[in-house]
Design a protein around this motif. Structure first.
Motif, PDB file in Angstrom:
ATOM      1  N   ALA A   1     122.010  47.456  82.311  1.00  0.00           N
ATOM      2  CA  ALA A   1     122.999  46.450  81.905  1.00  0.00           C
ATOM      3  C   ALA A   1     122.484  45.614  80.741  1.00  0.00           C
ATOM      4  CB  ALA A   1     123.336  45.553  83.093  1.00  0.00           C
ATOM      5  N   GLU A   2     121.230  45.174  80.832  1.00  0.00           N
ATOM      6  CA  GLU A   2     120.640  44.374  79.756  1.00  0.00           C
ATOM      7  C   GLU A   2     120.534  45.181  78.464  1.00  0.00           C
ATOM      8  OE1 GLU A   2     118.882  40.772  79.850  1.00  0.00           O
ATOM      9  OE2 GLU A   2     120.927  41.099  80.577  1.00  0.00           O
ATOM     10  N   SER A   3     120.211  46.448  78.584  1.00  0.00           N
ATOM     11  CA  SER A   3     120.106  47.296  77.389  1.00  0.00           C
ATOM     12  C   SER A   3     121.451  47.433  76.701  1.00  0.00           C
ATOM     13  CB  SER A   3     119.561  48.676  77.770  1.00  0.00           C
ATOM     14  OG  SER A   3     118.239  48.579  78.257  1.00  0.00           O
ATOM     15  N   TYR A   4     122.508  47.608  77.494  1.00  0.00           N
ATOM     16  CA  TYR A   4     123.841  47.670  76.895  1.00  0.00           C
ATOM     17  C   TYR A   4     124.202  46.335  76.239  1.00  0.00           C
ATOM     18  CZ  TYR A   4     125.300  52.242  78.692  1.00  0.00           C
ATOM     19  OH  TYR A   4     125.441  53.589  78.916  1.00  0.00           O
ATOM     20  N   ARG A   5     123.897  45.241  76.918  1.00  0.00           N
ATOM     21  CA  ARG A   5     124.243  43.916  76.363  1.00  0.00           C
ATOM     22  C   ARG A   5     123.486  43.650  75.074  1.00  0.00           C
ATOM     23  NH1 ARG A   5     122.211  38.701  76.401  1.00  0.00           N
ATOM     24  NH2 ARG A   5     120.437  39.286  77.697  1.00  0.00           N
ATOM     25  N   LEU A   6     122.190  43.910  75.083  1.00  0.00           N
ATOM     26  CA  LEU A   6     121.358  43.600  73.923  1.00  0.00           C
ATOM     27  C   LEU A   6     121.621  44.530  72.747  1.00  0.00           C
ATOM     28  CD1 LEU A   6     118.052  42.781  75.825  1.00  0.00           C
ATOM     29  CD2 LEU A   6     119.552  41.160  74.645  1.00  0.00           C
ATOM     30  N   SER A   7     122.251  45.670  73.005  1.00  0.00           N
ATOM     31  CA  SER A   7     122.647  46.566  71.911  1.00  0.00           C
ATOM     32  C   SER A   7     124.142  46.447  71.630  1.00  0.00           C
ATOM     33  CB  SER A   7     122.278  48.020  72.235  1.00  0.00           C
ATOM     34  OG  SER A   7     122.901  48.444  73.443  1.00  0.00           O
ATOM     35  N   ASN A   8     124.716  45.302  72.060  1.00  0.00           N
ATOM     36  CA  ASN A   8     126.101  44.940  71.741  1.00  0.00           C
ATOM     37  C   ASN A   8     127.119  45.926  72.297  1.00  0.00           C
ATOM     38  OD1 ASN A   8     127.945  43.136  70.589  1.00  0.00           O
ATOM     39  ND2 ASN A   8     128.161  44.426  68.773  1.00  0.00           N
ATOM     40  N   ARG A   9     126.931  46.288  73.569  1.00  0.00           N
ATOM     41  CA  ARG A   9     127.892  47.150  74.260  1.00  0.00           C
ATOM     42  C   ARG A   9     128.220  46.543  75.623  1.00  0.00           C
ATOM     43  NH1 ARG A   9     124.722  52.751  73.634  1.00  0.00           N
ATOM     44  NH2 ARG A   9     122.946  51.310  73.567  1.00  0.00           N
ATOM     45  N   PRO A  10     128.819  45.331  75.624  1.00  0.00           N
ATOM     46  CA  PRO A  10     129.043  44.625  76.897  1.00  0.00           C
ATOM     47  C   PRO A  10     130.018  45.338  77.829  1.00  0.00           C
ATOM     48  CG  PRO A  10     130.193  43.509  75.115  1.00  0.00           C
ATOM     49  CD  PRO A  10     129.320  44.546  74.471  1.00  0.00           C
ATOM     50  N   LYS A  11     130.966  46.088  77.279  1.00  0.00           N
ATOM     51  CA  LYS A  11     131.924  46.777  78.144  1.00  0.00           C
ATOM     52  C   LYS A  11     131.215  47.765  79.071  1.00  0.00           C
ATOM     53  CE  LYS A  11     135.928  46.520  75.047  1.00  0.00           C
ATOM     54  NZ  LYS A  11     136.951  47.295  74.313  1.00  0.00           N
ATOM     55  N   GLU A  12     130.282  48.520  78.490  1.00  0.00           N
ATOM     56  CA  GLU A  12     129.557  49.505  79.278  1.00  0.00           C
ATOM     57  C   GLU A  12     128.643  48.852  80.306  1.00  0.00           C
ATOM     58  OE1 GLU A  12     130.011  49.506  76.082  1.00  0.00           O
ATOM     59  OE2 GLU A  12     130.274  51.516  75.235  1.00  0.00           O
ATOM     60  N   ALA A  13     128.297  47.580  80.083  1.00  0.00           N
ATOM     61  CA  ALA A  13     127.347  46.902  80.973  1.00  0.00           C
ATOM     62  C   ALA A  13     127.977  46.486  82.301  1.00  0.00           C
ATOM     63  CB  ALA A  13     126.769  45.675  80.268  1.00  0.00           C
ATOM     64  N   GLU A  14     129.310  46.426  82.375  1.00  0.00           N
ATOM     65  CA  GLU A  14     129.974  45.842  83.549  1.00  0.00           C
ATOM     66  C   GLU A  14     129.532  46.456  84.871  1.00  0.00           C
ATOM     67  OE1 GLU A  14     134.213  45.895  85.799  1.00  0.00           O
ATOM     68  OE2 GLU A  14     134.292  46.089  83.616  1.00  0.00           O
ATOM     69  N   GLN A  15     129.645  47.751  85.023  1.00  0.00           N
ATOM     70  CA  GLN A  15     129.357  48.388  86.309  1.00  0.00           C
ATOM     71  C   GLN A  15     127.893  48.239  86.696  1.00  0.00           C
ATOM     72  OE1 GLN A  15     129.151  52.750  86.430  1.00  0.00           O
ATOM     73  NE2 GLN A  15     129.597  52.785  84.210  1.00  0.00           N
ATOM     74  N   PHE A  16     127.019  48.133  85.713  1.00  0.00           N
ATOM     75  CA  PHE A  16     125.587  48.019  86.005  1.00  0.00           C
ATOM     76  C   PHE A  16     125.206  46.587  86.400  1.00  0.00           C
ATOM     77  CE2 PHE A  16     126.165  51.666  83.215  1.00  0.00           C
ATOM     78  CZ  PHE A  16     125.552  52.661  83.978  1.00  0.00           C
ATOM     79  N   TYR A  17     125.836  45.573  85.759  1.00  0.00           N
ATOM     80  CA  TYR A  17     125.612  44.200  86.217  1.00  0.00           C
ATOM     81  C   TYR A  17     126.137  44.018  87.642  1.00  0.00           C
ATOM     82  CZ  TYR A  17     123.976  42.131  81.827  1.00  0.00           C
ATOM     83  OH  TYR A  17     123.236  41.789  80.717  1.00  0.00           O
ATOM     84  N   ALA A  18     127.222  44.710  87.972  1.00  0.00           N
ATOM     85  CA  ALA A  18     127.797  44.591  89.315  1.00  0.00           C
ATOM     86  C   ALA A  18     126.821  45.061  90.380  1.00  0.00           C
ATOM     87  CB  ALA A  18     129.099  45.389  89.391  1.00  0.00           C
ATOM     88  N   ASN A  19     125.923  45.968  90.023  1.00  0.00           N
ATOM     89  CA  ASN A  19     124.973  46.528  90.985  1.00  0.00           C
ATOM     90  C   ASN A  19     123.530  46.138  90.691  1.00  0.00           C
ATOM     91  OD1 ASN A  19     126.859  48.256  92.587  1.00  0.00           O
ATOM     92  ND2 ASN A  19     127.195  49.196  90.573  1.00  0.00           N
ATOM     93  N   ALA A  20     123.334  45.187  89.768  1.00  0.00           N
ATOM     94  CA  ALA A  20     121.980  44.764  89.409  1.00  0.00           C
ATOM     95  C   ALA A  20     121.462  43.744  90.409  1.00  0.00           C
ATOM     96  CB  ALA A  20     121.977  44.170  88.004  1.00  0.00           C
ATOM     97  N   GLY A  21     120.144  43.680  90.544  1.00  0.00           N
ATOM     98  CA  GLY A  21     119.563  42.681  91.427  1.00  0.00           C
ATOM     99  C   GLY A  21     118.112  42.956  91.717  1.00  0.00           C
ATOM    100  N   GLY A  22     117.527  42.088  92.503  1.00  0.00           N
ATOM    101  CA  GLY A  22     116.108  42.204  92.838  1.00  0.00           C
ATOM    102  C   GLY A  22     115.448  40.850  92.765  1.00  0.00           C
ATOM    103  N   ARG A  23     114.365  40.692  93.532  1.00  0.00           N
ATOM    104  CA  ARG A  23     113.706  39.390  93.579  1.00  0.00           C
ATOM    105  C   ARG A  23     113.121  38.975  92.236  1.00  0.00           C
ATOM    106  NH1 ARG A  23     109.659  39.995  98.564  1.00  0.00           N
ATOM    107  NH2 ARG A  23     109.423  42.034  97.553  1.00  0.00           N
TER     108      ARG A  23
END
Length: 670
Positions: free
Chosen positions: A53-75
């Motif tokens: 998700a961060e890679s998509y965001r930082l390379s200016n592809r926020p649309k593709e990042a949606e599904q990955f942010y939805a499942n991102a996490g960790g301590r």
């Protein structure tokens, strides 16, 4: 059998660990597409989803990042930041209600005040869209199909019937941050929006480089100076760690070797070797007069993300006085792709101001000395990135967008503004610098620097007059200014100017574009020892030495004159009328002079620069009595005056403009 399965399991685990290490390394190096491909091989985990998700965001592809942010996490990851960027990805996909829910949840739960403020601003922005929809739009947009490809085309600039733009078309080397070919600069002959595709060509080698991204070009009004952005490579001589602005001059029918300009942050930090201070400096745009450069940068000291800055071009062609455009325009998000139209309106793209998602196009208007920022609305904006606006006529132009329905990635679009009330009025202030000749008549004073200051005292523009003494500034209706003229051997002159009451009603105009020129002059006095200058309206009440309110206003002007001319020391001389004895009048005038000097010291002038002198009634400039012997009150009032004369001219070392910048790169030494 069991041992074989266990061995296979161990191999898979080790392989996964090795792939993850490579993925993390690629992410840290900014090779985001490589990181995405590698993390997708490590399994569907909260960690891998976060980095994808961060890679998509930082390379200016926020649309593709949606599904990955939805499942991102960790301590190890900040849940609040994940929720915020997830909301932005939802917004980029037009899911405004879902984005609002995420943002409201974040505001209710986070203790991160800056993030809470950003989330609140995003919520307000979503509400703003409903109001924006009620505003009529007269824009019509169309994909410029003749020029667009499945690759990326953006940053259109129109000059002399040619359209310049940036594109990743072709089969060149891959830029690992985005997984796309490096971008180059192209041009094509156009008549307005009609493209002659057979003329399409890359800009020459030396400007384009097959191992670096080139893009975002701008030209001076005469077309002889080009500035563009170029991604650096550590393998290249003079290269930095990110993106810099480069300059080239058109000489002998060819473009000179592009060289980094002196406002890039790598020059400021080169001496201490702090590579971490290198920054992204890009999206340049010249002002219509060619004396101001607008650009975007993520250098230190900004408001977050990328901010808009200006730099002034001096008479040597160097850029100085880098200035952040401030918090009215810049936000904690990203502001970039500035463009100043002929009517002096600033257009830019932002994801920090209220918008539809991604970058939206905004316009800045000046009204009564204040800035008003307005989203251009739909169809100019969408839930995708909309940016890089350029007008080739007051009512039509180009912009770029990666909205749905295009031919590929970023596409270039044309637009027309059919607002029936659209009228563009430009105001200019022209003047001439003079000095009194020996006969008292005014004569032109050439080679004079004139600054235009706004109501806050900030320099808006500067101009150095030629042999004709003429200067020209762009001004705005209903604003107050100060003009400051200076020339070697002359007193610096400061005078006010206002455009209040001098504007026209656009509704009365028939033409789409109207230019209105206002006139003024500046008179500079030569610095001469013992020459007296009468101060207007420094009068005293009969038999008194206190400073009247009207006199204070005039003394304030003298204070400013001394601040503007720190090299001079003066005598402040006070004069009286002939009432009472000569001795009494001499003492009274001395008290008056000392009173004026004390006032000036209280307002910041060093005591050693001032000398008080009372002349009494010895030097009248008007008759105290009429020829028939009757009293002359008006003449007496004139005689109760204050003058100053220059006693000494010293040497003051003034700071050289631009000393804080990197000194003299090779381009300017040539």
């Amino acid at each position: 059998m069991r041992s074989t399965s266990l061995l296979l399991f161990i191999v898979i685990i080790l392989s996964s660990c090795s792939t993850e290490k490579k993925a993390i390394k690629a992410f840290k190096l900014g090779k985001y597409q490589n990181a995405i491909d590698l993390f997708k091989k490590t399994g569907n985990t909260g960690k891998s989803n976060f980095f994808i998700a961060e890679s998509y965001r930082l390379s200016n592809r926020p649309k593709e990042a949606e599904q990955f942010y939805a499942n991102a996490g960790g301590r190890a990851f900040d849940a609040d930041s994940i929720k915020f960027y997830y909301a932005q990805a939802l917004k980029a996909n037009g899911k405004y209600d879902e984005a609002r829910q995420q943002l409201e949840s974040l505001v209710a739960s986070t203790s991160n005040t800056p993030l809470k403020d950003r989330a609140s601003a995003e919520i307000n922005g979503i509400g703003y869209l409903a109001k924006l929809a009620e505003t009529p739009s007269y824009y019509k947009v169309k994909n410029l199909e003749a020029i667009n490809t499945p690759a990326s085309e953006y940053s259109p600039v129109y000059l002399n019937s040619e359209l310049y733009f940036t594109s990743s078309r072709g089969d060149g080397k891959i830029y690992e941050a985005e997984g796309k070919p490096f971008t180059d600069l192209f041009k094509v002959v156009t008549k307005g929006a009609n493209v002659e595709l057979s003329t399409l060509a890359k800009l020459p080698e030396g400007i384009n480089d097959n191992v670096r991204n080139e893009g975002c070009i701008t030209f001076s009004p005469d077309g002889k100076t080009m500035i563009f952005a170029k991604g650096n490579s550590e393998k290249k001589k003079g290269g930095g760690a990110d993106v810099d602005l480069y300059i080239s001059r058109f000489r002998n029918d060819v473009w000179s070797e592009p060289l980094p300009i002196n406002i890039n942050t790598q020059f400021k930090n080169e001496s201490d070797g702090d590579a971490k201070n290198f920054s992204w400096d890009s999206t340049p745009a010249f002002s219509p007069d060619g004396r101001t450069l607008y650009f975007a940068s993520n250098r230190k000291g900004g408001y977050g993300g990328t901010d808009l800055y200006t730099a002034q071009m001096d008479t040597r062609g160097r850029f100085t006085r880098v200035r952040n455009l401030g918090p009215e325009i810049n936000t904690s998000g990203n502001e970039m792709f500035p463009y100043v139209a002929e009517d002096a309106k600033l257009y830019f793209a932002s994801d920090g101001h209220p918008g539809y998602g991604g970058l939206d196009l905004f316009v800045v208007k000046r009204a009564n000395g204040k800035t008003q920022i307005r989203n251009l609305g739909q169809p100019m904006n969408s839930n995708s990135d909309d940016f890089a606006m350029f007008l080739f006529k007051p009512d039509r132009g180009f912009f770029a967008s990666n909205r749905d329905g295009g031919k590929g990635d970023d596409d270039i679009y044309t637009f027309i503004n059919e607002d029936p009330d659209l009228r563009v009025v430009n105001y200019y202030l022209q003047g001439i610098t003079y000095t009194p000749g020996k006969d008292g008549k005014l004569q032109i004073l050439p080679n004079t620097k004139v600054n235009l200051l706004d109501g806050k005292g900030d320099v808006m523009q500067d101009y150095v007059t030629g042999n004709d003494g003429k200067f020209l500034f762009r001004v705005y209706e209903n604003e107050d200014y100060n003009l400051v003229g200076e020339s070697s051997g002359y007193l610096v002159k400061r005078q006010g100017y206002t455009t209040r009451g001098k504007s026209v009603d656009p509704a009365t105009l028939k033409e789409l574009l109207t230019n209105i020129t206002l006139d003024t002059m500046i008179v500079l006095e030569k610095i001469e020892l013992d020459k007296s200058f009468v101060l207007d309206n420094i009068y005293y009440d009969f038999n008194k030495s206190n400073i009247r309110s009207d006199a204070a206003k005039e003394l304030d002007k003298l204070v400013q004159l001394l601040l503007d001319n720190p090299e001079i020391k003066i005598e402040l001389g006070s004069h009286t009328d002939s009432i009472d004895s000569e001795d009494y009048n001499r003492q009274l005038s001395q008290r008056r002079a000392e009173s004026a000097v004390a006032y000036m010291i209280q307002h910041g002038i060093a005591a050693e620069r001032l000398q008080a002198k009372g002349y009494g009634e010895s030097k009248p400039i008007a008759r105290n009595t009429n020829p028939n012997g009757t009293d002359n009150p008006e003449g007496r009032q004139k005689n109760r005056r204050t003058e100053f004369k220059i006693l000494e001219v010293g040497t003051v070392t003034k700071p050289v403009e631009g000393d804080e910048q990197f000194e003299e790169d090779r381009y300017f030494r040539e």
